[in-house]
Design a protein around this motif. Structure first.
Motif, PDB file in Angstrom:
ATOM      1  N   ARG A  87       0.854  -1.472   0.257  1.00 22.49           N
ATOM      2  CA  ARG A  87       0.112  -0.420  -0.016  1.00 22.49           C
ATOM      3  C   ARG A  87       0.928   1.685  -0.143  1.00 22.49           C
ATOM      4  NH1 ARG A  87      -5.474   0.151   1.254  1.00 22.49           N
ATOM      5  NH2 ARG A  87      -5.016   1.719   1.781  1.00 22.49           N
ATOM      6  N   MET A  88       2.060   1.078   0.894  1.00 23.02           N
ATOM      7  CA  MET A  88       2.642   2.890   0.956  1.00 23.02           C
ATOM      8  C   MET A  88       3.913   2.458  -0.379  1.00 23.02           C
ATOM      9  SD  MET A  88       4.578   2.402   4.119  1.00 23.02           S
ATOM     10  CE  MET A  88       5.438   4.052   4.489  1.00 23.02           C
ATOM     11  N   PHE A  89       3.697   0.910  -0.905  1.00 18.02           N
ATOM     12  CA  PHE A  89       4.557   1.720  -2.848  1.00 18.02           C
ATOM     13  C   PHE A  89       3.502   1.827  -3.454  1.00 18.02           C
ATOM     14  CE2 PHE A  89       7.608  -2.016  -3.434  1.00 18.02           C
ATOM     15  CZ  PHE A  89       8.676  -1.594  -2.005  1.00 18.02           C
ATOM     16  N   MET A  90       2.011   1.574  -3.442  1.00 19.08           N
ATOM     17  CA  MET A  90       1.113   1.990  -4.314  1.00 19.08           C
ATOM     18  C   MET A  90       0.726   4.291  -4.000  1.00 19.08           C
ATOM     19  SD  MET A  90       0.240   0.310  -6.644  1.00 19.08           S
ATOM     20  CE  MET A  90       2.448  -0.341  -6.194  1.00 19.08           C
ATOM     21  N   GLY A  91       1.229   4.143  -2.646  1.00 18.13           N
ATOM     22  CA  GLY A  91       0.746   5.180  -2.268  1.00 18.13           C
ATOM     23  C   GLY A  91       1.850   6.492  -2.696  1.00 18.13           C
ATOM     24  N   GLY A  92       2.829   5.810  -2.805  1.00 18.59           N
ATOM     25  CA  GLY A  92       4.199   7.023  -3.290  1.00 18.59           C
ATOM     26  C   GLY A  92       3.867   7.519  -4.360  1.00 18.59           C
ATOM     27  N   LEU A  93       2.968   7.018  -5.218  1.00 15.62           N
ATOM     28  CA  LEU A  93       2.871   7.490  -6.640  1.00 15.62           C
ATOM     29  C   LEU A  93       2.814   8.953  -7.081  1.00 15.62           C
ATOM     30  CD1 LEU A  93       1.240   4.296  -8.200  1.00 15.62           C
ATOM     31  CD2 LEU A  93       3.326   5.050  -8.611  1.00 15.62           C
ATOM     32  N   VAL A  94       1.439   8.988  -6.314  1.00 17.29           N
ATOM     33  CA  VAL A  94       0.663  10.582  -6.572  1.00 17.29           C
ATOM     34  C   VAL A  94       1.996  11.700  -6.055  1.00 17.29           C
ATOM     35  CG1 VAL A  94      -1.117  12.076  -5.632  1.00 17.29           C
ATOM     36  CG2 VAL A  94      -1.195   9.897  -6.644  1.00 17.29           C
ATOM     37  N   PRO A  95       2.576  11.424  -4.636  1.00 17.28           N
ATOM     38  CA  PRO A  95       3.074  12.086  -3.783  1.00 17.28           C
ATOM     39  C   PRO A  95       4.580  12.669  -4.774  1.00 17.28           C
ATOM     40  CG  PRO A  95       2.272  10.809  -2.424  1.00 17.28           C
ATOM     41  CD  PRO A  95       1.989  10.268  -3.270  1.00 17.28           C
ATOM     42  N   GLY A  96       5.219  11.644  -5.152  1.00 21.57           N
ATOM     43  CA  GLY A  96       6.082  11.804  -6.340  1.00 21.57           C
ATOM     44  C   GLY A  96       6.063  12.089  -6.905  1.00 21.57           C
ATOM     45  N   ILE A  97       5.491  11.930  -7.894  1.00 26.54           N
ATOM     46  CA  ILE A  97       4.715  12.910  -9.044  1.00 26.54           C
ATOM     47  C   ILE A  97       3.815  14.328  -9.162  1.00 26.54           C
ATOM     48  CG2 ILE A  97       2.740  12.919 -11.120  1.00 26.54           C
ATOM     49  CD1 ILE A  97       2.226  10.134 -11.418  1.00 26.54           C
ATOM     50  N   LEU A  98       4.022  14.335  -8.307  1.00 27.64           N
ATOM     51  CA  LEU A  98       3.837  15.514  -7.490  1.00 27.64           C
ATOM     52  C   LEU A  98       5.229  16.208  -6.975  1.00 27.64           C
ATOM     53  CD1 LEU A  98       1.687  18.058  -6.645  1.00 27.64           C
ATOM     54  CD2 LEU A  98       1.285  17.114  -4.497  1.00 27.64           C
ATOM     55  N   LEU A  99       6.233  15.862  -6.511  1.00 32.29           N
ATOM     56  CA  LEU A  99       7.244  16.607  -6.126  1.00 32.29           C
ATOM     57  C   LEU A  99       7.906  17.181  -7.698  1.00 32.29           C
ATOM     58  CD1 LEU A  99       9.204  14.546  -3.491  1.00 32.29           C
ATOM     59  CD2 LEU A  99       8.683  17.435  -3.849  1.00 32.29           C
ATOM     60  N   GLY A 100       7.386  15.571  -8.935  1.00 30.84           N
ATOM     61  CA  GLY A 100       8.244  15.971 -10.331  1.00 30.84           C
ATOM     62  C   GLY A 100       7.737  16.855 -10.604  1.00 30.84           C
ATOM     63  N   CYS A 101       6.558  17.315 -10.423  1.00 28.45           N
ATOM     64  CA  CYS A 101       5.708  18.477 -11.363  1.00 28.45           C
ATOM     65  C   CYS A 101       6.473  19.888 -10.694  1.00 28.45           C
ATOM     66  CB  CYS A 101       4.382  18.615 -11.483  1.00 28.45           C
ATOM     67  SG  CYS A 101       2.927  17.479 -12.435  1.00 28.45           S
ATOM     68  N   ALA A 102       5.780  19.926  -9.459  1.00 30.92           N
ATOM     69  CA  ALA A 102       6.561  21.157  -8.515  1.00 30.92           C
ATOM     70  C   ALA A 102       8.052  21.194  -9.080  1.00 30.92           C
ATOM     71  CB  ALA A 102       6.495  20.848  -6.833  1.00 30.92           C
ATOM     72  N   LEU A 103       9.031  20.267  -9.071  1.00 36.35           N
ATOM     73  CA  LEU A 103      10.408  20.900  -9.461  1.00 36.35           C
ATOM     74  C   LEU A 103      10.417  20.999 -10.827  1.00 36.35           C
ATOM     75  CD1 LEU A 103      12.532  17.906  -8.111  1.00 36.35           C
ATOM     76  CD2 LEU A 103      12.659  19.974  -7.254  1.00 36.35           C
ATOM     77  N   MET A 104       9.279  20.499 -12.207  1.00 39.80           N
ATOM     78  CA  MET A 104       9.566  21.184 -13.189  1.00 39.80           C
ATOM     79  C   MET A 104       9.233  22.402 -13.354  1.00 39.80           C
ATOM     80  SD  MET A 104       8.500  18.199 -15.895  1.00 39.80           S
ATOM     81  CE  MET A 104       7.575  17.038 -14.563  1.00 39.80           C
ATOM     82  N   ILE A 105       7.923  22.687 -12.902  1.00 41.72           N
ATOM     83  CA  ILE A 105       7.464  24.278 -12.846  1.00 41.72           C
ATOM     84  C   ILE A 105       8.365  25.483 -12.346  1.00 41.72           C
ATOM     85  CG2 ILE A 105       5.674  25.748 -11.615  1.00 41.72           C
ATOM     86  CD1 ILE A 105       3.781  23.527 -11.511  1.00 41.72           C
ATOM     87  N   THR A 106       9.222  24.854 -10.807  1.00 46.13           N
ATOM     88  CA  THR A 106      10.540  25.981 -10.828  1.00 46.13           C
ATOM     89  C   THR A 106      11.277  25.698 -10.978  1.00 46.13           C
ATOM     90  OG1 THR A 106       9.972  24.684  -8.027  1.00 46.13           O
ATOM     91  CG2 THR A 106      12.098  25.847  -8.406  1.00 46.13           C
ATOM     92  N   TRP A 107      11.863  24.817 -11.763  1.00 42.12           N
ATOM     93  CA  TRP A 107      12.681  25.342 -12.967  1.00 42.12           C
ATOM     94  C   TRP A 107      12.717  25.731 -14.274  1.00 42.12           C
ATOM     95  CZ3 TRP A 107      17.955  23.934 -13.983  1.00 42.12           C
ATOM     96  CH2 TRP A 107      18.285  24.241 -15.129  1.00 42.12           C
TER      97      TRP A 107
END
Length: 423
Positions: A166-186
């Motif tokens: 469940r933690m593996f599956m739950g990490g998908l959305v926060p991981g993608i959210l972090l990636g999107c936040a970094l791309m916006i910042t970049w």
């Protein structure tokens, strides 16, 4: 108080984390009249005698095989043909490649070493400052501890009893959210730094050739996620499959691996795994004595005010994780703090998988903060710049990651709702 003193005094004088944990367990056992050497050994060995923990050496070995086998370079190449033409394109390559590589290695250190060794020199050749190049590489590398498979999730699940799948599956959305936040910042940082788009164009035939070559590297993360979600295999079995797949692809498809490389790879994996499991054994011994001595009930009663306010409790825990992350690696943080915090978290009614995912994100953030962030040191070592320069380059991205942590702390639904839908 006796438990904390017996734990932190050895740490402050330089005793390794695993031995400090064992010392604190022995002191606490003696104070409660429960100490026998046989019991300490029994709890230590019983703690690491876990099927779930087998996933740790498997994923560590898979990461080593992928680095040596040429899979990392194929991922960078295929991401470059998607986003390399944009202004500051290599920054987007770093973020997206880290998100893909996260589905292979599960380790921020492996991600930094593998992708940093390829991308930082490429960025320097194209006029990126070394500080900014290092900053974006290390900031995006920590996504590897969040998108499954994550070694941090495995260790948290073993210590806390939370569902690793469940933690593996739950990490998908926060991981993608972090990636999107970094791309916006970049996007804004690249313009501020005056970076330009890459004028070179890649013919369509060459793009298809690069994409076809990268397909074996891109299949594995999808296979692991689908297999875990569908109940086809457990996280430990996923690690074994990842090892076999990386070995076959690296040796027979990309031909970057040679039989002569295997002894060195296996030895490095054994060394890394031995350190981790030694700490885990000490931690689980501490966890047992905390439960057996009713220390958990004393903690809950002492922090009753925080237990009555779950959001405040979660934020306080994350602040503590950030502070510890500045001086310790993620494994000892999990092993030292999580057993102490679990009684409070459970008493407050906080979802255990949500708390674990958020905590691993926060601990991982500590890997890029001074003075002793391990990912920060690896990144600055690759680029041969000072820690201060690397931190200055990473500041905008660190701010974006702190913003994501705050959002997840105040709005747990960002994790729990998608998790309930996925599962």
């Amino acid at each position: 108080m006796l438990f904390l003193l017996s734990l932190f005094i050895p740490l402050l004088v330089g005793v390794p984390v695993a031995f400090s944990l064992i010392v604190s367990a022995v002191v606490l056992m003696a104070s409660k009249g429960l100490f026998t050497s046989q019991l300490v050994v029994q709890q230590f060995i019983g703690g690491i005698n876990s099927f779930s923990l087998l996933a740790v050496p498997f994923f560590m070995l898979a990461g080593e095989l992928m680095n040596k086998g040429g899979i990392t370079r194929k991922i960078v190449d295929v991401v470059y043909i998607w986003v390399g033409r944009f202004r500051g394109g290599l920054g987007y390559v770093s973020i997206l490649a880290s998100m893909i590589f996260a589905g292979l290695s599960g380790s921020a250190l492996a991600d930094t070493a593998a992708l940093g060794g390829v991308l930082i020199p490429m960025m320097s050749e194209r006029g990126y400052s070394k500080g900014r190049s290092t900053g974006i590489v290390i900031s995006s590398a920590i996504i590897a501890n969040i998108i499954p498979p994550s070694i941090g999730f495995i260790l948290f699940g073993v210590v806390s009893g939370a569902s690793i799948s469940r933690m593996f599956m739950g990490g998908l959305v926060p991981g993608i959210l972090l990636g999107c936040a970094l791309m916006i910042t970049w996007f804004f940082t690249a313009r501020k730094d005056g970076l330009q788009a890459d004028p070179s164009t890649i013919p369509s035939a060459e793009k298809w050739r690069i994409f076809r070559q990268a397909i074996p590297a891109l299949i594995l993360p999808l296979f692991i996620i689908v297999g875990l979600r569908g109940g086809i295999f457990t996280p430990t079995e996923a690690g074994a499959i990842a090892c076999a797949y990386a070995l076959v692809v690296g040796m027979f498809v990309y031909k970057g691996l040679r039989p002569s490389d295997l002894p060195g790879i296996l030895l490095d994996t054994v060394r890394s795994t031995g350190k981790v499991l030694f700490i885990v054994g000490g931690s689980l011994t501490v966890s047992w004595i905390i439960t057996a001595s009713n220390l958990s009930k004393e903690l809950v009663s002492s922090f009753h005010g925080l237990v009555a306010h779950p959001v405040l409790l979660v934020i306080c825990c994350q602040l503590l994780f950030i502070l510890f992350g500045m001086v310790l690696d993620i494994v000892p943080i999990i092993m030292i703090l999580v057993p102490v915090m679990l009684p409070l978290v459970k008493a407050a009614g906080v979802n255990l998988e949500y708390f674990g995912i958020l905590s691993i994100i926060t601990m991982t953030f500590g890997l890029i903060t001074p003075p002793v962030g391990t990912v920060l040191y690896v990144g600055s070592g690759i680029s041969k710049i000072s820690i201060a320069e690397a931190v200055r380059g990473a500041l905008p991205f660190m701010a974006a990651e702190v913003a994501v942590i705050l959002v997840l702390s105040f709005f747990p639904q960002v994790i729990t709702v998608p998790l309930s839908i996925i599962m």
